[in-house]
Structure formats: structure tokens, C-alpha cells
Design a protein around this motif. Structure first.
Motif, short mmCIF file in Angstrom:
data_model
loop_
_atom_site.label_atom_id
_atom_site.label_comp_id
_atom_site.label_asym_id
_atom_site.label_seq_id
_atom_site.Cartn_x
_atom_site.Cartn_y
_atom_site.Cartn_z
N ALA A 113 -7.38 3.25 8.31
CA ALA A 113 -7.16 1.85 7.91
C ALA A 113 -6.16 1.78 6.76
N ALA A 114 -6.28 2.68 5.81
CA ALA A 114 -5.35 2.70 4.69
C ALA A 114 -3.95 3.12 5.16
N GLU A 115 -3.89 4.06 6.08
CA GLU A 115 -2.59 4.47 6.61
C GLU A 115 -1.85 3.29 7.23
N GLU A 116 -2.56 2.51 8.02
CA GLU A 116 -1.94 1.34 8.65
C GLU A 116 -1.52 0.30 7.60
N ALA A 117 -2.38 0.10 6.60
CA ALA A 117 -2.09 -0.91 5.58
C ALA A 117 -0.90 -0.50 4.70
N LEU A 118 -0.65 0.78 4.58
CA LEU A 118 0.44 1.26 3.73
C LEU A 118 1.81 1.11 4.38
N SER A 119 1.86 0.92 5.68
CA SER A 119 3.15 0.77 6.34
C SER A 119 3.88 -0.45 5.81
N GLY A 120 5.05 -0.23 5.24
CA GLY A 120 5.84 -1.32 4.68
C GLY A 120 5.58 -1.61 3.22
N ALA A 121 4.60 -0.92 2.60
CA ALA A 121 4.32 -1.15 1.18
C ALA A 121 5.51 -0.71 0.34
N GLY A 122 5.98 -1.61 -0.50
CA GLY A 122 7.20 -1.32 -1.24
C GLY A 122 7.04 -1.27 -2.74
N GLU A 165 -7.38 -0.05 -1.06
CA GLU A 165 -8.72 -0.63 -1.05
C GLU A 165 -9.42 -0.43 0.29
N SER A 166 -8.66 -0.11 1.33
CA SER A 166 -9.26 0.10 2.66
C SER A 166 -9.50 1.59 2.95
N ALA A 167 -9.34 2.45 1.95
CA ALA A 167 -9.43 3.90 2.19
C ALA A 167 -10.79 4.35 2.68
N ALA A 168 -11.86 3.68 2.26
CA ALA A 168 -13.21 4.13 2.63
C ALA A 168 -13.72 3.51 3.93
N ILE A 169 -12.93 2.64 4.56
CA ILE A 169 -13.37 2.02 5.80
C ILE A 169 -13.58 3.08 6.89
N GLY A 170 -14.71 3.02 7.54
CA GLY A 170 -15.00 3.97 8.62
C GLY A 170 -15.58 5.29 8.16
N VAL A 208 -9.72 4.83 -5.40
CA VAL A 208 -8.94 5.15 -6.61
C VAL A 208 -8.02 6.35 -6.37
N LEU A 209 -8.57 7.40 -5.78
CA LEU A 209 -7.78 8.61 -5.58
C LEU A 209 -6.69 8.42 -4.53
N THR A 210 -6.97 7.58 -3.52
CA THR A 210 -5.94 7.28 -2.54
C THR A 210 -4.76 6.57 -3.21
N ARG A 211 -5.06 5.60 -4.06
CA ARG A 211 -3.98 4.91 -4.77
C ARG A 211 -3.15 5.90 -5.59
N ARG A 212 -3.82 6.76 -6.33
CA ARG A 212 -3.11 7.73 -7.18
C ARG A 212 -2.27 8.68 -6.33
N ALA A 213 -2.89 9.22 -5.26
CA ALA A 213 -2.21 10.20 -4.44
C ALA A 213 -0.99 9.61 -3.74
N VAL A 214 -1.13 8.40 -3.20
CA VAL A 214 -0.03 7.78 -2.48
C VAL A 214 1.11 7.43 -3.45
#
Length: 284
Positions: free
Chosen positions: A227-236, A246-251, A271-277
Motif C-alpha cells: 500500500a505504501a509502495e503504491e502511495a509513494l508513486s509520484g511523491a515529490g 502512513e499506509s505502511a502497516a496496512i495488511g 515512522v521508519l518507512t518515512r525515514r527510510a524512503v
């Protein structure tokens, strides 16, 4: 503690190891570097009738290039993975995450194949291999077969390997042009990750074109944060990445244990997904 009694054999070739495993059925355990199996034996959490020591088998160490892949022998130690120039050049995420495995003593003895075959969802490397879209090559009585990482980890401490198969190599697609970062939270420097995030990011036209995120210790197996991978597409920008994270834990189905509650693990994943990305994308 003293391990339970077991028989021990050290085969001289992959073929001999496969024959021994085929004859032992589900009553055998494979010993490579010993950093996963030996603690289980000492704590009496594993009771094999036979331990098959493959740690000195020839031909299962080292890294080579094969087309668009790096091929890493299953008995290649973590230390050698970290310092191999091919891994650093073509699969930086694998080198970066492996450098955070336990401590130097474990990294000098533990092996990439052993860590993946052990399949602990709290281990660093299974989720990294998922993010890299890696493959695992097993050899059994019927020959070799290749298993995608997304199909390899089947349940807690369980894999697609059959009892008569031996993991012999790991294939990792080269990832030039991708930013990467591995982030984990742990209670102590040498302990398992409470949660970890492996991020690969490819940018284009000033934004994230594609992201791959592997999650450590967010379920019975390593997971992709799809879910986070899809949401990140186009994030600038930073705000867009934060919203997507915020969607990293979905599923996911994080465990309740002495280290953290499921809710806290979900918070850490975000939190860690935001930092890592942000680090992988060069935005933070």
C-alpha cells in the motif's frame, strides 16, 4: 544450556548432502554458520535427530555476476557480503542491511543462505531480499529449482524448501539507479529488530517513480508494504512521502511480545518507512 542429543554428519559435496537429507526426512537440520541453529539447540527449541553440517561444502561461497543478476553463494558470510565490491556496486541495499546484522562476531560466522533459510521474520535479510525481488536456488534429488523471494517465506520459520533440498545460492537483480536505505529499531545494539524497513527508490522527473519496501517483524513472514509502495508513486516532496508512509502497516499482522505491542509496531513501521524512503530518495 546443553543441546539434546543428535547424530552428526559432514557431507563432502552438495550431492552427498542432498542424499543425506533425503534419507533423513523431516528429522534433520542443516548447519551452515550456526548463528541461527545453535541457539535453538541450546535453548531446546529444536530437537533434530540429525544435524547435517554443510559449512565446508566447496563452491557455495563468493559472489559473481550473471547477466543482470548478482549470484551469491549460500555459504558466503555476512562479513564477505558487506565487503564484496560487486555487492556494494550493484546491490547496495544488501550490503547496507547486512552491515547491521547482529555484531562482528556473528557476521564473520553467519551466512546469507543460513539467515534466509532460517526465515525469522525479525531477521534483517529476508525482508531485504523481498525488496530486491531476489530469487533463491535450491538443489534436491530432482535437480535445481529457483524460487522467487515472494514465494519462499511461507510461515513463521518456514520456507518453500522441502526436507530434501539445500539452499545453494541467492540471485539478486542489479539495482543501479535506485537509492536505498535500511532503517531498524532495536532494543539493544546486538538484538533482533523490533521493526525494520528496507527501502529501494527510483526517481524520475523530480519525484519518486517507483518504490519497494520490505518490512521486518511485521508478521509471521517478511512482508512488502504494498500500500505504501503504491502511495509513494509520484511523491515529490517530504510531505507527500510522509502521507504515503502512513499506509505502511496496512495488511500487516504484527505480533504482541515483550518488545512491543502490535500498535507500537505499526507506529514504528510508519515512522521508519518515512525515514527510510526519504533517505533512499535523497530528500531527508
Amino acid at each position: 544450556m546443553i543441546p539434546p542429543a543428535f547424530d552428526y554428519v559432514r557431507p563432502g559435496s552438495v550431492e552427498e548432502a542432498v542424499r543425506v537429507l533425503a534419507g533423513a526426512g523431516e528429522d534433520a537440520k542443516v548447519l551452515a554458520g550456526g548463528q541461527s541453529l545453535l541457539p535453538l539447540l541450546r535453548l531446546r527449541l529444536a530437537f533434530p535427530d540429525l544435524v547435517v553440517d554443510v559449512g565446508r561444502l566447496p563452491g557455495l561461497r563468493g559472489v559473481r555476476e550473471e547477466g543482470g543478476f548478482l549470484v551469491v553463494g549460500a555459504l558466503t558470510t555476512h562479513h564477505d557480503v558487506v565487503h564484496d565490491p560487486l555487492v556494494r556496486r550493484h546491490a547496495g541495499l544488501l550490503a547496507a542491511a547486512t552491515a547491521k546484522v547482529a555484531d562482528p562476531a556473528v557476521r564473520h560466522r553467519g551466512t546469507l543462505g543460513g539467515s534466509l533459510a532460517h526465515a525469522d521474520p525479525a531477521g534483517d535479510l529476508p525482508a531485504v531480499l523481498l525488496a530486491l525481488d531476489g530469487e533463491l536456488v535450491a538443489q534436491g534429488p530432482r535437480g535445481r529449482r529457483t524460487v522467487p523471494a515472494r514465494e519462499f517465506f511461507t510461515d513463521y520459520l518456514e520456507t518453500a524448501l522441502t526436507p530434501d533440498e539445500l539452499l545453494i545460492e541467492v540471485r539478486v537483480p542489479k539495482s543501479e539507479g535506485w537509492g536505498f536505505h535500511y532503517e531498524k529499531f532495536q532494543r539493544a545494539a546486538q538484538s533482533w529488530a523490533v521493526v525494520g524497513v528496507a527501502a529501494l527508490v527510483r526517481r524520475g522527473n523530480g519525484a519518486i517513480a517507483e518504490a519497494r519496501i520490505g518490512l521486518v517483524n511485521m508478521g509471521a513472514t517478511p512482508l512488502r508494504a504494498t500500500a505504501a509502495e503504491e502511495a509513494l508513486s509520484g511523491a515529490g516532496d517530504v510531505r507527500a512521502v510522509a502521507r504515503a508512509a502512513e499506509s505502511a502497516a496496512i495488511g500487516t499482522v504484527p505480533a504482541q511480545d515483550v518488545s512491543a505491542s502490535p500498535e507500537y509496531r505499526a507506529h514504528l513501521a510508519r515512522v521508519l518507512t518515512r525515514r527510510a524512503v526519504l533517505a533512499a530518495a535523497g530528500m531527508g
